[in-house]
Scaffold this motif. Structure first.
Motif, PDB file in Angstrom:
ATOM      1  N   ASP A 160       0.840  -1.190   0.000  1.00 13.67           N
ATOM      2  CA  ASP A 160       0.000   0.000   0.000  1.00 13.67           C
ATOM      3  C   ASP A 160       0.879   1.245   0.000  1.00 13.67           C
ATOM      4  N   VAL A 161       0.317   2.343  -0.486  1.00 14.26           N
ATOM      5  CA  VAL A 161       0.999   3.639  -0.465  1.00 14.26           C
ATOM      6  C   VAL A 161       0.096   4.615   0.278  1.00 14.26           C
ATOM      7  N   LEU A 162       0.604   5.196   1.345  1.00  9.78           N
ATOM      8  CA  LEU A 162      -0.096   6.249   2.054  1.00  9.78           C
ATOM      9  C   LEU A 162       0.410   7.584   1.530  1.00  9.78           C
ATOM     10  N   ILE A 163      -0.486   8.425   1.030  1.00 11.22           N
ATOM     11  CA  ILE A 163      -0.039   9.707   0.499  1.00 11.22           C
ATOM     12  C   ILE A 163       0.557  10.550   1.625  1.00 11.22           C
ATOM     13  N   ARG A 164       1.556  11.361   1.263  1.00 11.34           N
ATOM     14  CA  ARG A 164       2.302  12.133   2.261  1.00 11.34           C
ATOM     15  C   ARG A 164       1.436  13.194   2.923  1.00 11.34           C
ATOM     16  N   ARG A 165       0.535  13.786   2.154  1.00  7.59           N
ATOM     17  CA  ARG A 165      -0.271  14.891   2.685  1.00  7.59           C
ATOM     18  C   ARG A 165      -1.437  14.316   3.486  1.00  7.59           C
ATOM     19  N   ARG A 188      -8.397  14.740  -7.687  1.00  9.72           N
ATOM     20  CA  ARG A 188      -8.859  14.460  -9.044  1.00  9.72           C
ATOM     21  C   ARG A 188      -7.727  14.111 -10.002  1.00  9.72           C
ATOM     22  N   ALA A 189      -6.489  14.386  -9.631  1.00 10.07           N
ATOM     23  CA  ALA A 189      -5.388  14.253 -10.594  1.00 10.07           C
ATOM     24  C   ALA A 189      -4.953  12.806 -10.795  1.00 10.07           C
ATOM     25  N   GLY A 190      -5.316  11.919  -9.920  1.00 12.87           N
ATOM     26  CA  GLY A 190      -4.963  10.511 -10.072  1.00 12.87           C
ATOM     27  C   GLY A 190      -6.105   9.723 -10.665  1.00 12.87           C
ATOM     28  N   GLU A 191      -5.794   8.799 -11.557  1.00  8.61           N
ATOM     29  CA  GLU A 191      -6.846   8.007 -12.193  1.00  8.61           C
ATOM     30  C   GLU A 191      -7.385   6.912 -11.277  1.00  8.61           C
ATOM     31  N   ALA A 192      -6.548   6.418 -10.386  1.00  9.83           N
ATOM     32  CA  ALA A 192      -6.952   5.299  -9.542  1.00  9.83           C
ATOM     33  C   ALA A 192      -7.878   5.763  -8.420  1.00  9.83           C
ATOM     34  N   ASP A 193      -8.798   4.890  -8.025  1.00  9.78           N
ATOM     35  CA  ASP A 193      -9.558   5.138  -6.817  1.00  9.78           C
ATOM     36  C   ASP A 193      -8.668   4.866  -5.611  1.00  9.78           C
ATOM     37  N   PHE A 194      -9.031   5.426  -4.492  1.00 15.92           N
ATOM     38  CA  PHE A 194      -8.243   5.298  -3.276  1.00 15.92           C
ATOM     39  C   PHE A 194      -9.166   4.943  -2.127  1.00 15.92           C
ATOM     40  N   LEU A 195      -8.586   4.553  -1.025  1.00 16.77           N
ATOM     41  CA  LEU A 195      -9.328   4.222   0.183  1.00 16.77           C
ATOM     42  C   LEU A 195      -9.015   5.277   1.229  1.00 16.77           C
ATOM     43  N   THR A 196     -10.043   5.906   1.764  1.00 16.91           N
ATOM     44  CA  THR A 196      -9.851   6.860   2.855  1.00 16.91           C
ATOM     45  C   THR A 196     -10.029   6.138   4.183  1.00 16.91           C
ATOM     46  N   ALA A 197      -9.140   6.443   5.117  1.00 11.89           N
ATOM     47  CA  ALA A 197      -9.291   5.990   6.498  1.00 11.89           C
ATOM     48  C   ALA A 197      -9.431   7.232   7.370  1.00 11.89           C
ATOM     49  N   TRP A 198     -10.559   7.337   8.056  1.00  8.83           N
ATOM     50  CA  TRP A 198     -10.737   8.422   9.023  1.00  8.83           C
ATOM     51  C   TRP A 198     -10.495   7.832  10.400  1.00  8.83           C
ATOM     52  N   VAL A 199      -9.477   8.371  11.083  1.00  3.29           N
ATOM     53  CA  VAL A 199      -9.025   7.797  12.353  1.00  3.29           C
ATOM     54  C   VAL A 199      -9.306   8.781  13.486  1.00  3.29           C
ATOM     55  N   PRO A 200     -10.321   8.530  14.309  1.00  2.00           N
ATOM     56  CA  PRO A 200     -10.512   9.378  15.489  1.00  2.00           C
ATOM     57  C   PRO A 200      -9.410   9.087  16.505  1.00  2.00           C
ATOM     58  N   ILE A 201      -8.758  10.138  16.971  1.00  2.00           N
ATOM     59  CA  ILE A 201      -7.654   9.971  17.921  1.00  2.00           C
ATOM     60  C   ILE A 201      -8.187  10.320  19.303  1.00  2.00           C
ATOM     61  N   GLY A 202      -8.813   9.334  19.913  1.00  2.00           N
ATOM     62  CA  GLY A 202      -9.500   9.494  21.187  1.00  2.00           C
ATOM     63  C   GLY A 202     -10.971   9.195  21.029  1.00  2.00           C
ATOM     64  N   ASP A 203     -11.666   9.090  22.145  1.00  2.00           N
ATOM     65  CA  ASP A 203     -13.111   8.882  22.105  1.00  2.00           C
ATOM     66  C   ASP A 203     -13.789  10.140  21.569  1.00  2.00           C
ATOM     67  N   GLU A 315       0.195   0.173  -4.356  1.00  2.00           N
ATOM     68  CA  GLU A 315       1.495   0.546  -4.920  1.00  2.00           C
ATOM     69  C   GLU A 315       1.485   0.329  -6.429  1.00  2.00           C
ATOM     70  N   GLY A 316       1.948   1.339  -7.167  1.00  2.00           N
ATOM     71  CA  GLY A 316       1.993   1.269  -8.621  1.00  2.00           C
ATOM     72  C   GLY A 316       0.779   1.845  -9.311  1.00  2.00           C
ATOM     73  N   ALA A 317      -0.301   2.146  -8.559  1.00  2.00           N
ATOM     74  CA  ALA A 317      -1.509   2.714  -9.161  1.00  2.00           C
ATOM     75  C   ALA A 317      -1.263   4.183  -9.511  1.00  2.00           C
ATOM     76  N   PRO A 318      -1.943   4.694 -10.553  1.00  2.00           N
ATOM     77  CA  PRO A 318      -1.795   6.110 -10.917  1.00  2.00           C
ATOM     78  C   PRO A 318      -2.479   7.009  -9.884  1.00  2.00           C
ATOM     79  N   LEU A 319      -1.684   7.557  -8.979  1.00  2.00           N
ATOM     80  CA  LEU A 319      -2.229   8.335  -7.874  1.00  2.00           C
ATOM     81  C   LEU A 319      -2.108   9.831  -8.131  1.00  2.00           C
ATOM     82  N   ASP A 320      -2.663  10.621  -7.252  1.00  2.00           N
ATOM     83  CA  ASP A 320      -2.614  12.075  -7.361  1.00  2.00           C
ATOM     84  C   ASP A 320      -1.267  12.543  -6.803  1.00  2.00           C
ATOM     85  N   GLU A 321      -0.327  12.819  -7.707  1.00  2.00           N
ATOM     86  CA  GLU A 321       1.043  13.137  -7.305  1.00  2.00           C
ATOM     87  C   GLU A 321       1.127  14.438  -6.508  1.00  2.00           C
TER      88      GLU A 321
END
Length: 334
Positions: A160-165, A188-203, A315-321
């Protein structure tokens, strides 16, 4: 002597969760959402089969997974963040950074941490938000093996690739919360779909500023994006991929009024805003088109909502650079 018969335990993913009373919720602007337009998200225990998780994700557009990471690991991250921000006066005197209780004598607008144009004016506070994204403790948190291995197994990826931003955000009680949008607007700049993870940090209680999802709205998000793309066909490439082009609202959001937007999108049918009481260690995964936003933080305990938004590609998918150039900073234009 009679022999007692013990029934087999019910698998966690088959347990029925008792409905709880729905809280009153609103977004940044507008009225409180009618209770008939609010519902609870479907929780998925971590021991649920991958096949069932994928079925739920395809059906709902999201997957709300309980206890992806150990609770104490997440609370350690929460404590570190608020220790980092404590010089700004954000915390109630005498309280623990681990609890993250907002100082009620402070002005909420001075402590916005939602990014973009909603930053505090004070430069020291801006610097604290920026440097929090490069903290070694935060960067190590992003590599948490429980989270990263879950993403790979769930998506069926070798790597997997986690985007830096990434976006590490806090929402103080009665301050500005995240507007309503779908994530593809901003990637919008990447052709591949991505998976978002929303992580609550605490209750994070349902009324504490957590994310809420518009039920079965990914088809609407896809239709919106198709319409935006068609109307932008004569734009320059840079304008076309911008989440802030002239087809979009000023801040790229669809709305800041959840009650109004739900009625506008679904005039003849009722689609609820789905909410949850999030616990440290939980993660919500959603697809790029599911419409969502945050409730206004009206937590009865005065807790500050802290979370991070992560986007994963194979990894290797056309992502939003654009989102790989650097960590988040206020002037990066994204």
């Amino acid at each position: 002597m009679a022999t007692s018969i013990q029934s087999a335990p019910v698998p966690a993913h088959e347990l029925v969760y008792e409905p709880k009373q729905l809280p009153k919720l609103r977004s940044n602007y507008g009225n409180y959402i009618d209770s008939t337009s609010v519902g609870w998200m479907r929780p998925t225990p971590i021991d649920t089969s991958v096949e069932e998780m994928r079925r739920r994700f395809d059906e709902d557009g999201y997957l709300f997974v309980k206890s992806v990471m150990p609770r104490e690991d997440v609370l350690d991250m929460r404590q570190h963040y608020f220790e980092h921000l404590s010089p700004t006066g954000i915390l109630k005197p005498g309280t623990s950074p681990r609890d993250g209780i907002f100082d009620p004598d402070e002005e909420p607008i001075a402590h916005n941490g939602v990014g973009g144009t909603d930053l505090p004016e004070d430069q020291e506070r801006q610097n604290k938000l920026t440097t929090a994204h490069t903290s070694p403790i935060y960067l190590a948190f992003l590599e948490h093996p429980k989270l990263r291995s879950f993403v790979r197994e769930f998506m069926g990826w070798q790597k997997d690739v986690l985007i830096r931003r990434t976006m590490l955000r806090h929402n103080v009680p009665n301050g500005l919360s995240t507007g309503i949008h779908y994530d593809r607007i901003f990637l919008r700049a990447g052709e591949a779909d991505f998976l978002t993870a929303w992580v609550p940090i605490g209750d994070c209680s349902a009324e504490g500023g957590g994310l809420m999802y518009l039920e079965h709205s990914d088809d609407v998000g896809r239709a919106m994006e198709k319409d935006f793309t068609e109307r932008a066909k004569d734009f320059t490439p840079e304008e076309r991929i911008s989440g802030f082009n002239q087809n979009m609202a000023r801040d790229g959001q669809l709305s800041h009024n959840a009650e109004e937007l739900g009625k506008t999108l679904y005039k003849d049918a009722k689609h609820r805003w789905l909410i949850a009481d999030y616990e440290a260690g939980d993660v919500v995964f959603h697809n790029p088109y599911l419409i969502h936003g945050a409730a206004k933080n009206e937590d009865p305990l005065g807790r500050i909502r802290l979370s991070t938004d992560l986007r994963f590609y194979e990894e290797g998918a056309p992502l939003d650079e654009r989102w790989m150039r650097s960590v988040w900073r206020p002037d990066d234009g994204l």
